[in-house]
Design an enzyme around this catalytic site. Structure first.
Site, short mmCIF file in Angstrom:
data_model
loop_
_atom_site.label_atom_id
_atom_site.label_comp_id
_atom_site.label_asym_id
_atom_site.label_seq_id
_atom_site.Cartn_x
_atom_site.Cartn_y
_atom_site.Cartn_z
N GLU A 75 1.18 -3.92 9.47
CA GLU A 75 2.21 -3.00 8.97
C GLU A 75 3.08 -2.59 10.15
OE1 GLU A 75 3.43 -1.76 5.99
OE2 GLU A 75 4.76 -0.70 7.37
N ASP A 124 9.48 -6.46 1.11
CA ASP A 124 10.80 -5.84 0.95
C ASP A 124 11.83 -6.91 0.57
OD1 ASP A 124 9.72 -3.38 1.62
OD2 ASP A 124 10.20 -3.57 3.75
N LYS A 165 20.80 -7.99 0.45
CA LYS A 165 22.06 -8.55 0.96
C LYS A 165 21.82 -9.94 1.56
CE LYS A 165 24.29 -4.19 1.90
NZ LYS A 165 24.05 -3.01 2.72
N ASP A 169 5.22 -5.80 14.05
CA ASP A 169 6.24 -6.41 13.19
C ASP A 169 5.86 -7.88 12.98
OD1 ASP A 169 8.69 -7.77 12.35
OD2 ASP A 169 9.68 -5.87 12.84
N GLU A 223 2.00 -3.22 -7.23
CA GLU A 223 1.72 -3.97 -8.46
C GLU A 223 1.31 -3.03 -9.59
OE1 GLU A 223 -1.03 -7.09 -7.66
OE2 GLU A 223 -1.13 -7.78 -9.74
N GLU A 249 -0.83 -1.58 -4.53
CA GLU A 249 -0.26 -0.29 -4.95
C GLU A 249 1.04 -0.49 -5.73
OE1 GLU A 249 0.28 2.27 -1.65
OE2 GLU A 249 0.07 4.02 -2.95
N1 SAM Z 1 1.88 -4.72 0.20
C1 SAM Z 1 1.95 -3.35 -0.29
C2 SAM Z 1 1.89 -3.33 -1.81
O1 SAM Z 1 2.03 -4.39 -2.42
O2 SAM Z 1 1.65 -2.25 -2.36
C3 SAM Z 1 3.19 -2.64 0.23
C4 SAM Z 1 4.53 -3.18 -0.24
S1 SAM Z 1 5.92 -2.36 0.54
C5 SAM Z 1 7.22 -2.66 -0.56
C6 SAM Z 1 6.30 -3.47 1.88
C7 SAM Z 1 5.65 -3.07 3.18
O3 SAM Z 1 5.89 -4.09 4.14
C8 SAM Z 1 6.19 -1.78 3.78
O4 SAM Z 1 5.13 -0.91 4.10
C9 SAM Z 1 6.94 -2.25 5.03
O5 SAM Z 1 6.96 -1.29 6.05
C10 SAM Z 1 6.17 -3.49 5.39
N2 SAM Z 1 6.97 -4.47 6.16
C11 SAM Z 1 8.22 -4.89 5.86
N3 SAM Z 1 8.66 -5.77 6.77
C12 SAM Z 1 7.64 -5.91 7.67
C13 SAM Z 1 7.51 -6.66 8.86
N4 SAM Z 1 8.50 -7.43 9.32
N5 SAM Z 1 6.35 -6.58 9.55
C14 SAM Z 1 5.34 -5.79 9.11
N6 SAM Z 1 5.43 -5.02 7.99
C15 SAM Z 1 6.56 -5.08 7.28
#
Ligand code: SAM
Length: 214
Positions: free
Chosen positions: A68, A117, A121, A95, A195, A193
């Protein structure tokens, strides 16, 4: 998912026994360090960790690592682990673009991307975790016959992800446009979560499993 900055979350994470704070030092030796004889499965973009906590409890024979990028989100998973510690789950605050600095070639047995995410865009397409740019990084760390599983409720992101498979050199094993109604693919499904939240609103869940021929 970006939560408001939680005071002290970075400090809590830096001192947590559930977070591996110098992950680069374990590159190439994760199995010896953590997994021993176990398979190593990772979720990239794990959010608050519900999926991994359920998976780790269900599969004690697998070692899980959650990735995360925001400490304000990861702290929630750390707090849950403090309530219900699991020996086969640890977290990394990194990251995804740094992933090849953390894992050596072929070191990971399975990769999960859940509700990544969408970055709607066009100019942000390469930030999407199922993009060809990220698939090329994941290709480097996943074992030769390993699988990558992706779930989302976002149709545009899923269509994009399906189109990225071939140009990135991967193959589709199977896909569904309604996971919860697909008798075969829903077997053993553990809800994340997001889902739980989106399926309760009536959204169908899309899922694919992909691999490479090596
Ligand atoms: N996987 C979880 C779920 O299905 O409930 C969380 C989904 S949430 C929409 C997406 C998560 O991915 C966020 O907590 C975001 O901070 C993390 N995230 C997005 N881009 C990322 C990256 N490049 N590296 C690590 N985490 C990332």
């Amino acid at each position: 998912m970006r939560l408001r900055n939680i005071t002290g979350s970075e400090e809590v994470i830096a001192n947590s026994e559930y977070v591996i704070n110098e992950p680069r030092g374990h590159r190439g030796s994760w199995k010896e360090y953590l997994a021993k004889e176990k398979e190593l499965h990772i979720e990239i973009g794990m959010g608050k960790g519900r999926f991994l906590m359920d998976m780790a409890a269900l599969h004690p024979d697998i070692q899980y690592l959650g990735i995360e990028k925001y400490s304000s989100v990861l702290i929630r998973a750390v707090q849950k682990m403090e309530q219900t510690p699991l020996p086969n789950l640890r977290f990394l605050l990194i990251d995804a673009k740094e992933i090849t600095e953390i894992f050596a070639p072929g070191e990971v047995d399975r990769i999960y991307l859940n509700f990544s995410d969408p970055w709607p865009k066009d100019r942000h397409a390469k930030r999407r975790l199922p993009s060809r740019q990220f698939l090329q990084l994941f290709d480097q760390i996943l074992k030769a016959d390993g699988r990558l599983e992706f779930k989302t409720d976002n149709r545009a992101l899923f269509d994009f992800a399906m189109e990225e498979i071939e140009p990135a050199g991967w193959k589709l094993q199977e896909a569904t446009y309604d996971l919860h109604k697909d008798e075969r693919m829903r077997e053993g499904n553990v809800m994340t979560e997001y889902e739980e939240k989106f399926s309760s609103l009536g959204h169908p869940i899309f899922k694919y499993i992909i691999y490479r021929e090596k």
